[in-house]
Design a protein around this motif. Structure first.
Motif, PDB file in Angstrom:
ATOM      1  N   HIS A 298       0.809  -1.220   0.000  1.00 59.88           N
ATOM      2  CA  HIS A 298       0.000   0.000   0.000  1.00 59.88           C
ATOM      3  C   HIS A 298       0.844   1.272   0.000  1.00 59.88           C
ATOM      4  O   HIS A 298       0.460   2.261  -0.632  1.00 59.88           O
ATOM      5  N   SER A 357       6.047   7.247   5.087  1.00 61.33           N
ATOM      6  CA  SER A 357       5.679   6.880   3.721  1.00 61.33           C
ATOM      7  C   SER A 357       6.806   7.121   2.729  1.00 61.33           C
ATOM      8  O   SER A 357       6.746   6.611   1.598  1.00 61.33           O
ATOM      9  N   ALA A 445     -13.194   5.449   3.124  1.00 57.74           N
ATOM     10  CA  ALA A 445     -11.781   5.795   3.305  1.00 57.74           C
ATOM     11  C   ALA A 445     -11.393   5.805   4.771  1.00 57.74           C
ATOM     12  O   ALA A 445     -10.266   5.449   5.136  1.00 57.74           O
ATOM     13  N   LEU A 453      -7.754   3.539  -0.631  1.00 60.28           N
ATOM     14  CA  LEU A 453      -7.039   3.411  -1.896  1.00 60.28           C
ATOM     15  C   LEU A 453      -8.004   3.119  -3.045  1.00 60.28           C
ATOM     16  O   LEU A 453      -7.807   3.609  -4.165  1.00 60.28           O
ATOM     17  N   ALA A 456      -9.578   6.455  -3.794  1.00 65.20           N
ATOM     18  CA  ALA A 456      -8.621   7.340  -4.456  1.00 65.20           C
ATOM     19  C   ALA A 456      -8.432   6.967  -5.919  1.00 65.20           C
ATOM     20  O   ALA A 456      -8.240   7.837  -6.785  1.00 65.20           O
ATOM     21  N   GLY A 457      -8.491   5.654  -6.215  1.00 66.75           N
ATOM     22  CA  GLY A 457      -8.324   5.211  -7.584  1.00 66.75           C
ATOM     23  C   GLY A 457      -9.452   5.623  -8.505  1.00 66.75           C
ATOM     24  O   GLY A 457      -9.293   5.629  -9.734  1.00 66.75           O
ATOM     25  N   GLY A 464      -7.712  12.811  -5.756  1.00 67.77           N
ATOM     26  CA  GLY A 464      -7.284  11.429  -5.572  1.00 67.77           C
ATOM     27  C   GLY A 464      -5.899  11.340  -4.956  1.00 67.77           C
ATOM     28  O   GLY A 464      -5.649  10.513  -4.068  1.00 67.77           O
ATOM     29  N   GLU A 465      -4.978  12.191  -5.417  1.00 64.16           N
ATOM     30  CA  GLU A 465      -3.625  12.200  -4.874  1.00 64.16           C
ATOM     31  C   GLU A 465      -3.626  12.593  -3.399  1.00 64.16           C
ATOM     32  O   GLU A 465      -2.889  12.033  -2.584  1.00 64.16           O
ATOM     33  N   LEU A 468      -4.893   9.623  -1.407  1.00 66.51           N
ATOM     34  CA  LEU A 468      -3.886   8.570  -1.402  1.00 66.51           C
ATOM     35  C   LEU A 468      -2.777   8.878  -0.397  1.00 66.51           C
ATOM     36  O   LEU A 468      -2.395   8.026   0.413  1.00 66.51           O
ATOM     37  N   THR A 469      -2.281  10.096  -0.416  1.00 62.75           N
ATOM     38  CA  THR A 469      -1.215  10.493   0.514  1.00 62.75           C
ATOM     39  C   THR A 469      -1.687  10.419   1.961  1.00 62.75           C
ATOM     40  O   THR A 469      -0.969   9.929   2.849  1.00 62.75           O
ATOM     41  N   ALA A 471      -4.065   8.532   3.192  1.00 64.88           N
ATOM     42  CA  ALA A 471      -4.247   7.134   3.593  1.00 64.88           C
ATOM     43  C   ALA A 471      -2.911   6.465   3.862  1.00 64.88           C
ATOM     44  O   ALA A 471      -2.752   5.715   4.848  1.00 64.88           O
ATOM     45  N   GLN A 472      -1.924   6.719   3.019  1.00 61.91           N
ATOM     46  CA  GLN A 472      -0.608   6.111   3.222  1.00 61.91           C
ATOM     47  C   GLN A 472       0.039   6.612   4.512  1.00 61.91           C
ATOM     48  O   GLN A 472       0.628   5.830   5.267  1.00 61.91           O
TER      49      GLN A 472
END
Length: 520
Positions: A298, A357, A445, A453, A456-457, A464-465, A468-469, A471-472
């Motif tokens: 991930h 990350s 989320a 993820l 985000a996809g 989305g970015e 994603l950031t 979540a990571q």
């Protein structure tokens, strides 16, 4: 298998060693199933859409059910025939593996994993018991048991690597279907190569097994509900029910003339010390292990195969240290050998607390290489410590306790420390979800990194970015928190090993008379 059979000790036939292969191969696979889904979890979650709590159940319920029924199934095998029960277990395991590979509902997957745990419990005691039937010579039997134990260690260590290979070529379904040919080997080979053995006088206490499993699952469910921030009342009720059921189980064992698990053995300080240390060390590892494999995919963006290969150096280290630990224990006190291993785990966990990350892959892999082999001394030495510290007539009960602790430790870690990771993720993601997300997407989320993820996809551009950031970073924070808890647990286990087991001399020295059952 192909090629010449292993070189046998004098007097052992090729048939006996091929029979051993029929017993060791499924044992390796059954313990591999404790960890094989760690790498498959992201792929499985993408298709089944489980909640984070459901995913934990999918990962850990197999070990809980196997541990709870292990001793009861061993007695049942004595009663109806060890080989017969092993073959029935193999048929059940193969059939349920096929059913699980076709499942699209998370609740049903949890049920199938539980049944797989029951089938594994039917087989594991039989594989070990039939080694004693197959090899009458003590020297040959010792070699055979060593091969069996080595197969189990290799199974736990290499499960994620096999998972990565299967996921790269096939899909998560293959992590279940790989069991089918192995179980076919058991069904076809056992009647030809392994003798039957039964004891019609054996008495089985299935109710005690149900109490043990019920108490475990109720307690774990309560802990998971707290981590999921669900209503407190039912969670407290589950914890109270689990503890009351566990107390009932202990009282029942103390009153039984032939207990399912001889809990009186815990009065022996070597037994209690070694088992508690092993349970704590395996639990500390299990939670971080399951989160780490997901972190590789991930956050680091590795494919399943790349993630499996990243784990390989640590798995090789585990096998090497497990092999060397009995050698070291001949010169140094076993408690000290175990404690040093646990302290190296602490160093590894502390490195995990510093990951983020953006951490480079080399440091990530190095953290696990330091952490993973640290459990090996406890894994390699516990059974001998426990069994050799009790009178011969109690060796069977002591061995049952050791095997149960072995199965239980990793699953406890996945459940409890994994819940810590989930709670930390939810706490961190809460303030990071973009305000522009629809309510349903934001809830998905916030529940799990897999949901984040997937959401985000489906988003275009910066939104989305941003998700994603977030979540990571939140998932990495969950791994950091879980690693800190594991470090504390490993420190506690190291202290117990160094103090509670300090009376045990190196195994190369003459040991004192077997301990009594008085508390030490």
């Amino acid at each position: 298998m192909s090629g010449a059979p292993p070189t046998s000790a004098p007097g052992a036939s090729a048939r006996q060693w091929w029979g051993l292969a029929v017993l060791v191969t499924p044992s390796t696979l059954l313990f591999m199933m404790l960890t094989i889904l760690f790498l498959a979890a992201p792929n499985m979650a993408a298709e089944l859409n489980p909640t984070s709590t459901q995913l934990l159940w999918i990962l850990d319920i197999y070990g809980f059910v196997m541990a709870g029924f292990l001793v009861a199934m061993g007695v049942l095998g004595d009663r109806v025939g060890k080989r017969l029960l092993m073959v029935i277990g193999a048929i059940l395991f193969a059939a349920v593996s096929v059913a699980a590979s076709l499942t699209t509902v998370p609740e049903l997957m949890i049920a199938w994993r539980a049944v797989l745990g029951l089938a594994a419990a039917m087989m594991i005691p039989a594989t070990l018991g039939l080694i004693f039937v197959l090899f009458a010579d003590a020297k040959q039997r010792g070699v055979a048991i060593g091969v069996w134990a080595g197969g189990i260690s290799a199974g736990v260590a290499l499960g994620p690597l096999l998972s990565g290979l299967l996921l790269e070529v096939f899909g998560w379904q293959a992590t279940f279907l790989v069991a089918v040919p192995v179980m076919a080997l058991v069904v076809l080979g056992a009647p030809l190569l392994v003798p039957e053995h039964r004891d019609p006088t054996a008495r089985i206490d299935l109710f005690s097994a149900l109490l043990l499993v019920g108490g475990l699952l109720a307690t774990i469910y309560g802990i998971k509900r707290f981590a999921a921030q669900e209503p407190v009342g039912p969670s407290i009720g589950l914890l109270a029910t689990g503890m009351a059921t566990g107390l009932w189980f202990v009282i029942r064992q103390l009153r039984a003339q032939i207990p399912l698990l001889d809990v009186r053995l815990f009065a022996n300080r070597t037994v209690s010390g070694a088992l508690v240390v092993f349970l704590l060390s395996a639990a500390a590892l299990g939670g971080v292990y399951s989160l780490f494999t997901q972190y590789l995919q991930h956050v680091q963006g590795l494919s399943p195969l790349q993630a499996g290969l990243s784990i390989l150096p640590a798995a090789a280290g585990l096998i090497v240290v497990a092999t060397l630990s009995p050698v070291l224990a001949r010169r140094f006190r076993p408690g000290n050998v175990i404690a040093i291993g646990l302290l190296t785990q602490v160093a590894g966990y502390l490195l995990f607390t510093q990951l983020d990350s953006d951490t480079g892959l080399v440091l990530v892999i190095a953290s696990f290489v330091i952490t993973y082999p640290g459990v090996a001394p406890s894994m390699a030495l516990t059974t001998d410590l426990v069994v050799s510290s009790v009178p011969p007539q109690q060796a069977g009960g002591a061995s049952g306790l050791a095997t149960t602790a072995n199965d239980l430790g990793i699953s406890l870690g996945v459940a409890v420390i994994g819940s810590v990771g989930i709670a930390a993720y939810r706490d961190r993601i809460g303030g990071s979800v973009p305000d522009e997300l629809p309510t349903g997407a934001a809830a998905m989320a916030s529940d799990s990194v897999d949901g984040a993820l997937a959401t985000a996809g489906q988003l275009d551009g910066p939104l989305g970015e941003q998700l994603l950031t977030a979540a990571q970073n939140a998932f990495t924070g969950g791994l950091n928190a879980a690693a800190l808890v594991s470090a504390v647990i490993a420190v506690l286990a190291a202290v117990i090993a160094a103090t509670r087991l300090r009376h045990v001399p190196p195994t190369g020295q003459a040991r004192p008379l077997v301990e009594g059952t008085a508390p030490g």
